[in-house]
Design a protein around this motif. Structure first.
Motif, PDB file in Angstrom:
ATOM      1  N   ASP A  30       2.354  33.442 -38.661  1.00  0.00           N
ATOM      2  CA  ASP A  30       3.455  32.757 -37.666  1.00  0.00           C
ATOM      3  C   ASP A  30       2.851  32.190 -36.568  1.00  0.00           C
ATOM      4  O   ASP A  30       3.490  31.273 -35.781  1.00  0.00           O
ATOM      5  CB  ASP A  30       4.661  33.685 -37.182  1.00  0.00           C
ATOM      6  CG  ASP A  30       5.409  34.144 -38.394  1.00  0.00           C
ATOM      7  OD1 ASP A  30       5.510  33.506 -39.436  1.00  0.00           O
ATOM      8  OD2 ASP A  30       6.398  35.114 -38.288  1.00  0.00           O
ATOM      9  N   LEU A  31       1.567  32.357 -36.355  1.00  0.00           N
ATOM     10  CA  LEU A  31       0.713  31.754 -35.311  1.00  0.00           C
ATOM     11  C   LEU A  31       0.600  30.083 -35.386  1.00  0.00           C
ATOM     12  O   LEU A  31       0.314  29.827 -36.637  1.00  0.00           O
ATOM     13  CB  LEU A  31      -0.699  32.329 -35.120  1.00  0.00           C
ATOM     14  CG  LEU A  31      -0.498  33.971 -34.491  1.00  0.00           C
ATOM     15  CD1 LEU A  31      -1.825  34.668 -34.458  1.00  0.00           C
ATOM     16  CD2 LEU A  31       0.100  34.042 -33.088  1.00  0.00           C
ATOM     17  N   PRO A  32       0.478  29.488 -34.304  1.00  0.00           N
ATOM     18  CA  PRO A  32       0.271  28.173 -34.477  1.00  0.00           C
ATOM     19  C   PRO A  32      -1.283  27.875 -35.015  1.00  0.00           C
ATOM     20  O   PRO A  32      -2.070  28.977 -34.920  1.00  0.00           O
ATOM     21  CB  PRO A  32       0.165  27.373 -33.171  1.00  0.00           C
ATOM     22  CG  PRO A  32       0.939  28.414 -32.186  1.00  0.00           C
ATOM     23  CD  PRO A  32       1.061  29.695 -32.884  1.00  0.00           C
ATOM     24  N   VAL A  33      -1.630  26.837 -35.845  1.00  0.00           N
ATOM     25  CA  VAL A  33      -2.980  26.682 -36.156  1.00  0.00           C
ATOM     26  C   VAL A  33      -3.847  26.464 -35.191  1.00  0.00           C
ATOM     27  O   VAL A  33      -3.679  26.032 -34.274  1.00  0.00           O
ATOM     28  CB  VAL A  33      -3.074  25.407 -37.153  1.00  0.00           C
ATOM     29  CG1 VAL A  33      -4.531  25.108 -37.578  1.00  0.00           C
ATOM     30  CG2 VAL A  33      -2.154  25.294 -38.249  1.00  0.00           C
ATOM     31  N   GLY A  34      -5.020  27.462 -35.397  1.00  0.00           N
ATOM     32  CA  GLY A  34      -6.238  27.539 -34.474  1.00  0.00           C
ATOM     33  C   GLY A  34      -6.121  28.531 -33.611  1.00  0.00           C
ATOM     34  O   GLY A  34      -7.066  28.649 -32.698  1.00  0.00           O
ATOM     35  N   SER A  35      -4.993  29.404 -33.764  1.00  0.00           N
ATOM     36  CA  SER A  35      -4.805  30.539 -32.605  1.00  0.00           C
ATOM     37  C   SER A  35      -6.095  31.405 -33.086  1.00  0.00           C
ATOM     38  O   SER A  35      -6.392  31.927 -34.189  1.00  0.00           O
ATOM     39  CB  SER A  35      -3.591  31.211 -32.961  1.00  0.00           C
ATOM     40  OG  SER A  35      -2.370  30.352 -32.642  1.00  0.00           O
ATOM     41  N   ASP A  36      -6.446  32.258 -31.868  1.00  0.00           N
ATOM     42  CA  ASP A  36      -7.534  33.147 -31.993  1.00  0.00           C
ATOM     43  C   ASP A  36      -7.418  34.168 -30.799  1.00  0.00           C
ATOM     44  O   ASP A  36      -6.641  33.626 -29.863  1.00  0.00           O
ATOM     45  CB  ASP A  36      -8.886  32.735 -31.899  1.00  0.00           C
ATOM     46  CG  ASP A  36     -10.182  33.509 -32.729  1.00  0.00           C
ATOM     47  OD1 ASP A  36      -9.548  34.626 -32.945  1.00  0.00           O
ATOM     48  OD2 ASP A  36     -11.271  33.075 -32.548  1.00  0.00           O
ATOM     49  N   VAL A  37      -8.137  35.179 -30.869  1.00  0.00           N
ATOM     50  CA  VAL A  37      -8.084  35.969 -29.672  1.00  0.00           C
ATOM     51  C   VAL A  37      -8.320  35.285 -28.215  1.00  0.00           C
ATOM     52  O   VAL A  37      -9.267  34.333 -28.267  1.00  0.00           O
ATOM     53  CB  VAL A  37      -9.016  36.981 -29.876  1.00  0.00           C
ATOM     54  CG1 VAL A  37      -9.143  38.103 -28.346  1.00  0.00           C
ATOM     55  CG2 VAL A  37      -8.747  37.975 -30.926  1.00  0.00           C
ATOM     56  N   ASN A  38      -7.365  35.582 -27.115  1.00  0.00           N
ATOM     57  CA  ASN A  38      -7.405  34.866 -25.944  1.00  0.00           C
ATOM     58  C   ASN A  38      -6.791  33.606 -26.014  1.00  0.00           C
ATOM     59  O   ASN A  38      -7.033  32.940 -24.866  1.00  0.00           O
ATOM     60  CB  ASN A  38      -8.917  34.744 -25.370  1.00  0.00           C
ATOM     61  CG  ASN A  38      -9.316  36.182 -25.042  1.00  0.00           C
ATOM     62  OD1 ASN A  38      -8.855  37.110 -24.589  1.00  0.00           O
ATOM     63  ND2 ASN A  38     -10.819  36.437 -25.399  1.00  0.00           N
ATOM     64  N   THR A  39      -6.097  33.146 -27.016  1.00  0.00           N
ATOM     65  CA  THR A  39      -5.484  31.723 -27.077  1.00  0.00           C
ATOM     66  C   THR A  39      -4.387  31.828 -26.218  1.00  0.00           C
ATOM     67  O   THR A  39      -3.558  32.966 -26.133  1.00  0.00           O
ATOM     68  CB  THR A  39      -5.044  31.410 -28.347  1.00  0.00           C
ATOM     69  OG1 THR A  39      -6.119  31.221 -29.270  1.00  0.00           O
ATOM     70  CG2 THR A  39      -4.330  30.093 -28.577  1.00  0.00           C
ATOM     71  N   VAL A  40      -4.097  31.078 -25.216  1.00  0.00           N
ATOM     72  CA  VAL A  40      -3.009  30.968 -24.412  1.00  0.00           C
ATOM     73  C   VAL A  40      -1.745  30.247 -25.038  1.00  0.00           C
ATOM     74  O   VAL A  40      -1.769  29.319 -25.586  1.00  0.00           O
ATOM     75  CB  VAL A  40      -3.374  30.404 -23.068  1.00  0.00           C
ATOM     76  CG1 VAL A  40      -2.328  30.687 -22.046  1.00  0.00           C
ATOM     77  CG2 VAL A  40      -4.498  31.214 -22.333  1.00  0.00           C
ATOM     78  N   PHE A  41      -0.583  30.821 -24.892  1.00  0.00           N
ATOM     79  CA  PHE A  41       0.676  29.970 -25.417  1.00  0.00           C
ATOM     80  C   PHE A  41       1.678  29.984 -24.366  1.00  0.00           C
ATOM     81  O   PHE A  41       1.689  30.650 -23.401  1.00  0.00           O
ATOM     82  CB  PHE A  41       1.409  30.993 -26.510  1.00  0.00           C
ATOM     83  CG  PHE A  41       0.386  31.533 -27.642  1.00  0.00           C
ATOM     84  CD1 PHE A  41       0.253  30.460 -28.669  1.00  0.00           C
ATOM     85  CD2 PHE A  41      -0.210  32.559 -27.798  1.00  0.00           C
ATOM     86  CE1 PHE A  41      -0.875  30.815 -29.681  1.00  0.00           C
ATOM     87  CE2 PHE A  41      -0.956  32.855 -28.751  1.00  0.00           C
ATOM     88  CZ  PHE A  41      -1.366  31.980 -29.803  1.00  0.00           C
ATOM     89  N   GLN A  42       2.491  28.935 -24.625  1.00  0.00           N
ATOM     90  CA  GLN A  42       3.822  28.572 -23.964  1.00  0.00           C
ATOM     91  C   GLN A  42       4.676  29.488 -24.627  1.00  0.00           C
ATOM     92  O   GLN A  42       4.880  29.155 -25.905  1.00  0.00           O
ATOM     93  CB  GLN A  42       3.949  27.326 -23.744  1.00  0.00           C
ATOM     94  CG  GLN A  42       3.367  26.447 -22.845  1.00  0.00           C
ATOM     95  CD  GLN A  42       3.899  26.780 -21.352  1.00  0.00           C
ATOM     96  OE1 GLN A  42       4.559  27.413 -20.976  1.00  0.00           O
ATOM     97  NE2 GLN A  42       2.700  26.791 -20.357  1.00  0.00           N
ATOM     98  N   VAL A  43       5.305  30.315 -23.856  1.00  0.00           N
ATOM     99  CA  VAL A  43       6.461  31.229 -24.712  1.00  0.00           C
ATOM    100  C   VAL A  43       7.722  31.139 -23.761  1.00  0.00           C
ATOM    101  O   VAL A  43       7.913  30.992 -22.559  1.00  0.00           O
ATOM    102  CB  VAL A  43       5.775  32.531 -24.664  1.00  0.00           C
ATOM    103  CG1 VAL A  43       6.746  33.653 -25.196  1.00  0.00           C
ATOM    104  CG2 VAL A  43       4.543  32.895 -25.164  1.00  0.00           C
ATOM    105  N   GLU A  44       8.765  31.244 -24.601  1.00  0.00           N
ATOM    106  CA  GLU A  44      10.018  31.360 -23.993  1.00  0.00           C
ATOM    107  C   GLU A  44      10.885  32.524 -24.491  1.00  0.00           C
ATOM    108  O   GLU A  44      10.479  32.926 -25.771  1.00  0.00           O
ATOM    109  CB  GLU A  44      10.692  30.105 -24.182  1.00  0.00           C
ATOM    110  CG  GLU A  44      11.339  29.733 -25.532  1.00  0.00           C
ATOM    111  CD  GLU A  44      12.108  28.169 -25.563  1.00  0.00           C
ATOM    112  OE1 GLU A  44      12.224  27.615 -24.854  1.00  0.00           O
ATOM    113  OE2 GLU A  44      12.855  28.034 -26.588  1.00  0.00           O
ATOM    114  N   LYS A  45      11.761  32.785 -23.770  1.00  0.00           N
ATOM    115  CA  LYS A  45      12.809  34.068 -24.070  1.00  0.00           C
ATOM    116  C   LYS A  45      14.009  33.335 -24.410  1.00  0.00           C
ATOM    117  O   LYS A  45      14.626  32.566 -23.582  1.00  0.00           O
ATOM    118  CB  LYS A  45      12.803  34.795 -22.979  1.00  0.00           C
ATOM    119  CG  LYS A  45      13.485  36.336 -23.556  1.00  0.00           C
ATOM    120  CD  LYS A  45      13.737  37.482 -22.550  1.00  0.00           C
ATOM    121  CE  LYS A  45      13.051  37.829 -21.178  1.00  0.00           C
ATOM    122  NZ  LYS A  45      13.482  38.930 -20.595  1.00  0.00           N
TER     123      LYS A  45
END
Length: 87
Positions: A30-45
């Motif tokens: 379910d992660l965006p392509v290219g995600s790895d440890v320490n990847t920063v995401f914009q998240v919303e609730k």
């Protein structure tokens, strides 16, 4: 708000949302392509208090890398070598 991919536990990804002091655990696929440890995401609730990844925050990732590099450079500049004598 921002979330950081902290680690993988088996097939699960653990994202830390520091602002909310929360964890988001979801399947790796379910992660965006290219995600790895320490990847920063914009998240919303959403209205049900569920978190959702919007996108990878490339600008925040770059800023974090630069900060880390600056800190390492300062530490290296301060280092005067080992206190132990070489033989």
């Amino acid at each position: 708000m921002k979330g950081v991919l902290d680690r993988f536990e088996g097939n699960q990804a653990v994202i830390l949302i520091e602002e909310e002091k929360a964890e988001l655990i979801l399947p790796k696929e379910d992660l965006p392509v290219g995600s790895d440890v320490n990847t920063v995401f914009q998240v919303e609730k959403d209205e049900n208090d569920n978190y959702k990844i919007i996108e990878i925050d490339h600008k925040a990732e770059q800023e974090a890398k630069e900060t880390t590099q600056d800190l390492l450079a300062k530490l290296r500049a301060k280092s005067s070598g080992s206190k132990f004598k070489k033989k």
